[in-house]
Structure formats: C-alpha cells, structure tokens
Motif scaffolding. Structure first.
Motif, mmCIF file in Angstrom:
data_model
loop_
_atom_site.group_PDB
_atom_site.id
_atom_site.type_symbol
_atom_site.label_atom_id
_atom_site.label_comp_id
_atom_site.label_asym_id
_atom_site.label_seq_id
_atom_site.Cartn_x
_atom_site.Cartn_y
_atom_site.Cartn_z
ATOM 1 N N GLY A 112 12.195 -0.100 -11.482
ATOM 2 C CA GLY A 112 12.769 1.296 -11.453
ATOM 3 C C GLY A 112 12.428 1.873 -9.992
ATOM 4 N N ASP A 113 12.067 3.251 -9.994
ATOM 5 C CA ASP A 113 11.913 4.062 -8.792
ATOM 6 C C ASP A 113 10.285 4.261 -8.544
ATOM 7 N N THR A 114 9.877 3.265 -7.618
ATOM 8 C CA THR A 114 8.421 3.215 -7.291
ATOM 9 C C THR A 114 8.380 3.346 -5.676
ATOM 10 N N ALA A 115 9.559 3.730 -5.109
ATOM 11 C CA ALA A 115 9.470 3.795 -3.595
ATOM 12 C C ALA A 115 8.665 4.562 -3.048
ATOM 13 N N SER A 116 8.211 5.600 -3.678
ATOM 14 C CA SER A 116 7.207 6.498 -3.268
ATOM 15 C C SER A 116 5.852 5.923 -2.989
ATOM 16 N N ALA A 117 5.523 4.779 -3.446
ATOM 17 C CA ALA A 117 4.646 4.248 -3.583
ATOM 18 C C ALA A 117 4.479 2.964 -2.258
ATOM 19 N N HIS A 118 5.769 2.878 -2.124
ATOM 20 C CA HIS A 118 5.849 1.539 -1.149
ATOM 21 C C HIS A 118 5.194 1.459 0.137
ATOM 22 N N ALA A 119 5.040 2.566 0.948
ATOM 23 C CA ALA A 119 4.134 2.623 2.027
ATOM 24 C C ALA A 119 2.772 2.580 1.776
ATOM 25 N N GLY A 120 2.334 3.009 0.866
ATOM 26 C CA GLY A 120 0.810 2.869 0.576
ATOM 27 C C GLY A 120 0.419 1.424 0.352
ATOM 28 N N ARG A 162 -1.727 -5.045 4.271
ATOM 29 C CA ARG A 162 -1.362 -5.421 5.663
ATOM 30 C C ARG A 162 -2.664 -6.089 6.112
ATOM 31 N N GLY A 163 -4.009 -5.452 5.921
ATOM 32 C CA GLY A 163 -4.871 -5.954 6.605
ATOM 33 C C GLY A 163 -5.614 -7.380 5.889
ATOM 34 N N LEU A 164 -5.180 -7.723 4.714
ATOM 35 C CA LEU A 164 -5.663 -8.951 4.036
ATOM 36 C C LEU A 164 -5.123 -10.314 4.442
ATOM 37 N N GLY A 165 -4.076 -10.310 5.316
ATOM 38 C CA GLY A 165 -3.558 -11.414 5.799
ATOM 39 C C GLY A 165 -2.779 -12.130 4.764
ATOM 40 N N VAL A 166 -2.130 -11.474 3.671
ATOM 41 C CA VAL A 166 -1.452 -12.076 2.729
ATOM 42 C C VAL A 166 0.044 -12.212 2.867
ATOM 43 N N ASP A 167 0.791 -12.977 2.545
ATOM 44 C CA ASP A 167 2.278 -13.266 2.663
ATOM 45 C C ASP A 167 2.743 -12.737 1.349
ATOM 46 N N LEU A 168 2.977 -11.338 1.130
ATOM 47 C CA LEU A 168 3.336 -10.681 0.022
ATOM 48 C C LEU A 168 4.668 -9.966 -0.137
ATOM 49 N N LYS A 169 5.684 -10.564 -1.208
ATOM 50 C CA LYS A 169 7.000 -10.225 -0.986
ATOM 51 C C LYS A 169 7.185 -9.162 -1.842
ATOM 52 N N LEU A 170 7.735 -7.811 -1.487
ATOM 53 C CA LEU A 170 7.953 -6.716 -2.438
ATOM 54 C C LEU A 170 9.511 -6.972 -2.925
ATOM 55 N N VAL A 171 9.552 -6.844 -4.425
ATOM 56 C CA VAL A 171 10.909 -7.152 -5.155
ATOM 57 C C VAL A 171 11.065 -6.093 -5.831
ATOM 58 N N ALA A 172 12.396 -5.305 -5.535
ATOM 59 C CA ALA A 172 12.362 -4.099 -6.433
ATOM 60 C C ALA A 172 13.537 -4.505 -7.647
ATOM 61 N N LEU A 173 13.286 -4.232 -8.749
ATOM 62 C CA LEU A 173 13.965 -4.679 -9.727
ATOM 63 C C LEU A 173 14.660 -3.375 -10.744
ATOM 64 N N PRO A 174 15.763 -3.411 -11.397
ATOM 65 C CA PRO A 174 16.167 -2.305 -11.944
ATOM 66 C C PRO A 174 15.466 -1.895 -13.321
ATOM 67 N N ALA A 175 15.295 -0.602 -13.481
ATOM 68 C CA ALA A 175 14.662 -0.331 -14.622
ATOM 69 C C ALA A 175 14.837 -0.821 -15.710
ATOM 70 N N SER A 176 15.902 -1.578 -16.078
ATOM 71 C CA SER A 176 16.317 -2.071 -17.307
ATOM 72 C C SER A 176 15.413 -3.340 -17.641
ATOM 73 N N LEU A 177 14.615 -3.835 -16.787
ATOM 74 C CA LEU A 177 13.891 -4.999 -16.765
ATOM 75 C C LEU A 177 12.610 -4.621 -16.924
#
Length: 569
Positions: free
Chosen positions: A491-499, A505-520
């Motif tokens: 769903g809509d968690t875009a407001s938290a994306h920047a934080g 960023r400082g952890l040196g981790v390869d993290l992929k952000l995947v946005a999925l519909p609220a229905s899931l």
C-alpha cells in the motif's frame, strides 16, 4: 585437526574451502560465487555422480534453483516433460497393481502452478529428477562463476586452524601431488563418513540400526538399463515403482523415462552383501518384476537403511558441517538431499556477509542455531515415513489367485494409497521449516501455524518462508525479490521511503525496496516485511515502525543480537 604428510610450495587462496562436491557443496559454491566470494571445492570422486542417488527435488529446492536462475534447466533434466510422476505399488511389477498416487508430469506441473493456492501456493512445484542430473547442472553453473575452483579427484589430506584462518593440504589422487589452500573458513560437506566431522570430534546422535521388514537394514542399490521394461508390464507408467510381497520388497525410480532405473531392494536373511555379483543383482530385479525382463547392470552397491541421525554440532570455530556430514536420513520423502540444499543456502549468504565485512563473525553462530533443529525435525519425519512403509508387512496370501488373496490385495492397496499421500504430498515439510528463536530473527510476538507434514499454512510470522503469491501480471512475487535483502511495502508507505533509505545507506547492505498493492497486505498482515537473502521473513511491522529499519537490519545481520525486545516493540 588432520595432519598432512608432505607439503609442496604451491599455495592457493580462497575465502572458503569446501570439502565435498555433492549437492550441498556445489550449491554452496554457487551461493558464494554469485556473491563474488571465492571458494575452492575438493572431492575425491572423478566428477559428479554417476549413480542416480536421490530422485526427488522438493518445491522449496526448486524455488532456490529459480532464485539462482536455473530452475527451468533442472526441470528439463531427467524424465520427459510428459512423463507421469505417479507413485505406484505392485505385488510385483508384472503382477497385480495395488495402489497408485497420481501426480502430474513436469509440463503439467508448469500449467497447474499458477492456479494453486493454500498449501501449494509456491513459485515452483516438486520435480522428479535423479541427483546425478542436478549435480551436473550445479557444477556447470559453479564453473562459470569467477573465483570458484572445482577440484574433483582431490582429497583433503589435512588442515590446520588458527586465528588467521584455515590452511588445508589437498592431494591429487592421480599422481599424489599436493598443494596448500589458505582460506578463511572450511565447510565439510563430505558425506556420512565425513573426515571433517571426525577431525572435529563431533558425533552423530539419534537412531541408527533400526530394523524393519523394509527400509531398515541392508539394502542393495542397482543402477540398470532395461529397454523392454515398459513393454513387459501391463500397467501405466509411473515414476516410483514399489514391490510389495513377502519374498522381494523393493522400490524403483525411473531415471530417464526410457530405459534407465534406480532399483533398491531389501536384502533377505542369508544374503551376503559382500558376495553379490552382477548376475545376482540382475536376478533380484527380475524377481521383483515377476518376469524375466532383460537388463544391463550399470552399477550396484549396498547401503544401510534405518538411520535418523544428526550431528551433535554443526560448527566448531571456522569449520562448518552441512549435508550428510551433518545429518543422515533413511531416504523416505526425499528429505536428505533437500535438507542439504537448504543448509548451503543458509550458510552461503552468512559466510558471504562475514567475508565482505558486512557482518561480524558471530553471525555464523546462527547457522547451527537455525539449521540443526530443522535437521532434527526432518530426520524425524523421514523416520516416520520409513516406519509407515517398512513396518507394514504383506499378508502371506497377497499373491494368491484366491478370494483370500484378492482381499489381502484390497486391504494392502487401501493402506498403501494412504501412505503414498502422507509421504509424497508434504507441503508442510517442504515449506514449513522455521527458525524460531534465532538471534537474527526479530519476533513480533505472533505464533506460527502448527507444524504438520501434509498441510502448510502460509504465514509471515518472522522466522519462516516468505508467503508466495502470483501477481496480476502473471509474475511470481519471488521474482521481484532482490538477490540479497528485500523490504516489501504494502500500500501507500511512500512517506516512509526516504527515512528507510537513509537508515540503510550506512550499513553497506544491498536492500531492494519492493512496493506491492494493498490487496496483498493481508498475506503478510503487515505494512512492511524484511526478507532475508534465503527468502525467510526476518521482521515485519507497521508503517509507523519504518524508522526502526536500520536497527532491524543490524539485528538481522548479526550486528546487534541483543536488541530484539526493543525492535519488536
């Protein structure tokens, strides 16, 4: 430690020295190589397996092969695409059919997968393929990876361990020449008689020597070619042929769907395994057939069924155990090989994270904490299946052409059909292994579903496999995951994306952000879910908890193993 005899000046380096080139060792090489971590593998055999060995790849293993990009290649191996994978039971193969558990062909499985839900909601279905083919695929892909060296026809002659790492001495079996390997870690995936396990003084615990009418005691394995088999028996094709009578109990898997078979029979009292000849191996097959079907014996050996063993430890310092070196199964349910694959998957990402400096070495303590309970669980399930089949004895009259014989066959058929459903329809075992209590899993206080062999309830309760779904465009949810870490946002968690981005960023981790519909969202019962590289849910939470993701990741990476209560709040 092992002590070597003669050392040459040649010294190779690798981050990980792997002993054993079976499924566990080869899968580990692929996991490491895909992450840019060097590994050197040694195995005494001249190459990958000639004998069929294990014959069933579970859906979870296929999902890992899919993650690595070669599930389709493995699915093309072994049986033809239209070959049925039925499990069938006979008095003798040319005699009476007692029961049959119908299962789809490989091509049919591909058509069915997207329509399944509940227990079989998965990216892949099981595949019936002999281990010899799987090993060949794993080897081909490992050899293509930079930093991976495979040395078949070589053995570990000795090693020393220090604070600086491992120095192994490797011997070439062809000419006796030796070289040294400097590595950070050593992994023993060298089978049930593991030299590495013995060097650590680690022993198996559990049950061994169990005697049963079948699948308990001395067994004869025969790899054979019988071109006339299908034309000589009056029954539909099957993948697994079981022979059920008081004279010669056996099971036989079709290897290539054409003329090759892996035949296993219980040796009877008085049969001396050390004196078995090719002609006697052929005669055992023909006795199970109940007809003089000609065959060519390609190889034969004896083995012992009746084990449910797990090593008392899976790690000592810089040395780890996996596969049969860590757990030994009676091969009902196909659990040994598949458990070994998940050992490699679990250990692979952790070794890579430590070698790259992303995680402290203490992360590796979670390997035994997570995998040993699963080994205990899976060996127990395999033992139960062996009891169900092996302790059920045929009635003396089961082959008789009498009313009593007919009734004995009817009763046996009812039992065996029920057994087949219990042993070969096991989504709970396949998908339900969990890592509850692991220091790198952030519990949210929820309870996982009950552990049952034949039922799997998808759950995002941290510590278990990430629930799977097919998306509206026909894609698998798993195909959207990153190869390393994934954060699912529903769903809509875009407001938290920047934080969140700033936090990781400082952890040196390869993290992929995947946005999925609220229905899931209902599938995960959370706004956010952190997925480990092995597709295990490490944490889930609400959108308001997005600011904790940095600390959550630190915990999951083994950096802060004592912060669980604070993170879960």
């Amino acid at each position: 430690m092992l002590v070597g005899r003669r050392v040459l000046e040649t010294r190779l380096t690798a981050s990980v020295l792997i002993v054993g080139g079976g499924p566990c060792g080869l899968m580990l090489a692929n996991e490491l190589g895909r992450r840019g971590v060097s590994a050197l593998l040694v195995d005494e055999k001249p190459g990958t397996a000639f004998n069929p060995q294990a014959n069933a790849t579970q859906a979870r293993s296929m999902e890992h092969y899919r993650r690595l990009g070669f599930a389709d290649e493995i699915r093309r191996e072994g049986l033809p695409a239209d070959y049925p994978t039925d499990v069938a039971y006979f008095t003798r193969y040319a005699g009476h059919e007692l029961a049959r558990f119908a299962l789809p062909s490989s091509s049919r499985a591909g058509e069915l997968i997207k329509g399944l839900s509940g227990s079989w909601s998965a990216a892949e279905l099981p595949h019936r393929v002999s281990q010899k083919y799987v090993e060949a695929v794993l080897r081909r892909h490992a050899e293509r990876l930079a930093g991976i060296q495979l040395h078949y026809g070589h053995r570990l002659a000795g090693y020393t361990e220090s604070n600086d790492g491992i120095v192994g001495e490797v011997e070439c079996l062809d000419d006796g020449s030796r070289f040294q390997v400097q590595a950070d870690f050593l992994v023993g995936a060298d089978g049930p008689r593991s030299i590495v396990r013995q060097s650590l003084g680690i022993v198996y615990g559990g049950e061994t020597g169990t005697q049963r009418d079948f699948m308990g005691g001395r067994m004869l394995a025969v790899y054979l070619r019988a071109p006339d088999f299908y034309a000589s028996i009056p029954h539909a094709k099957a993948w697994m042929y079981n022979c059920f009578n008081g004279d010669r109990r056996a099971f036989m898997a079709s290897v290539n769907g054409c003329d090759e078979f892996a035949f296993h029979t219980q040796l009877r009292p008085g049969e001396d395994e050390s004196a078995i000849t090719i002609n006697e191996a052929k005669a055992a097959f023909q006795r199970a057939c109940g007809a003089p079907i000609d065959c060519e014996v390609l190889s034969f050996l004896t083995w012992t069924a009746g084990h449910a063993l797990v090593a008392n430890a899976m790690q000592r310092g810089r040395v780890f155990l996996g596969g049969d070196a860590a757990h030994l199964f009676t091969p009902t349910g196909g659990l040994g090989y598949n458990t070994a694959i998940e050992d490699a998957v679990n250990l692979g990402w952790k070794l890579a994270s430590v070698v790259k400096g992303v995680s402290p070495a203490t992360l590796l303590d979670s390997y035994e904490i997570e995998r040993r309970p699963v080994a205990l669980r899976n060996t127990d399930y395999a033992r139960r299946f062996a009891d169900s089949l092996g302790l059920f004895a045929p009635a003396p009259e089961i082959e008789d052409a009498t009313d009593e014989g007919s009734e004995a066959r009817r009763a046996a058929g009812l039992y065996l059909e029920q057994h087949a459903r219990a042993e070969f329809n096991i989504p709970g075992i396949t998908f339900g292994g969990r890592y509850d209590g692991s220091p790198i899993i952030v519990s949210d206080g929820s309870q996982p579903p009950p552990d049952a062999a034949n039922v799997y309830v998808p759950s995002a309760c941290p510590g278990g496999r990430a629930p799977h779904a097919w998306l509206e465009d026909g894609a698998s949810l798993y195909d959207l995951f990153g190869f390393e870490w994934t954060l699912l946002q529903f769903g809509d968690t875009a407001s938290a994306h920047a934080g969140m981005t700033d936090a990781v960023r400082g952890l040196g981790v390869d993290l992929k952000l995947v946005a999925l519909p609220a229905s899931l969202r209902d599938l995960y019962d959370a706004d956010l879910a952190l997925i480990r590289p092995d597709q295990i849910v490490a944490w889930r939470g609400s959108a308001s908890q997005a600011g904790t993701i940095g600390r959550v990741l630190a915990r999951a990476l083994g950096r802060d193993a004592n912060d669980g209560a604070r993170l879960a709040s």
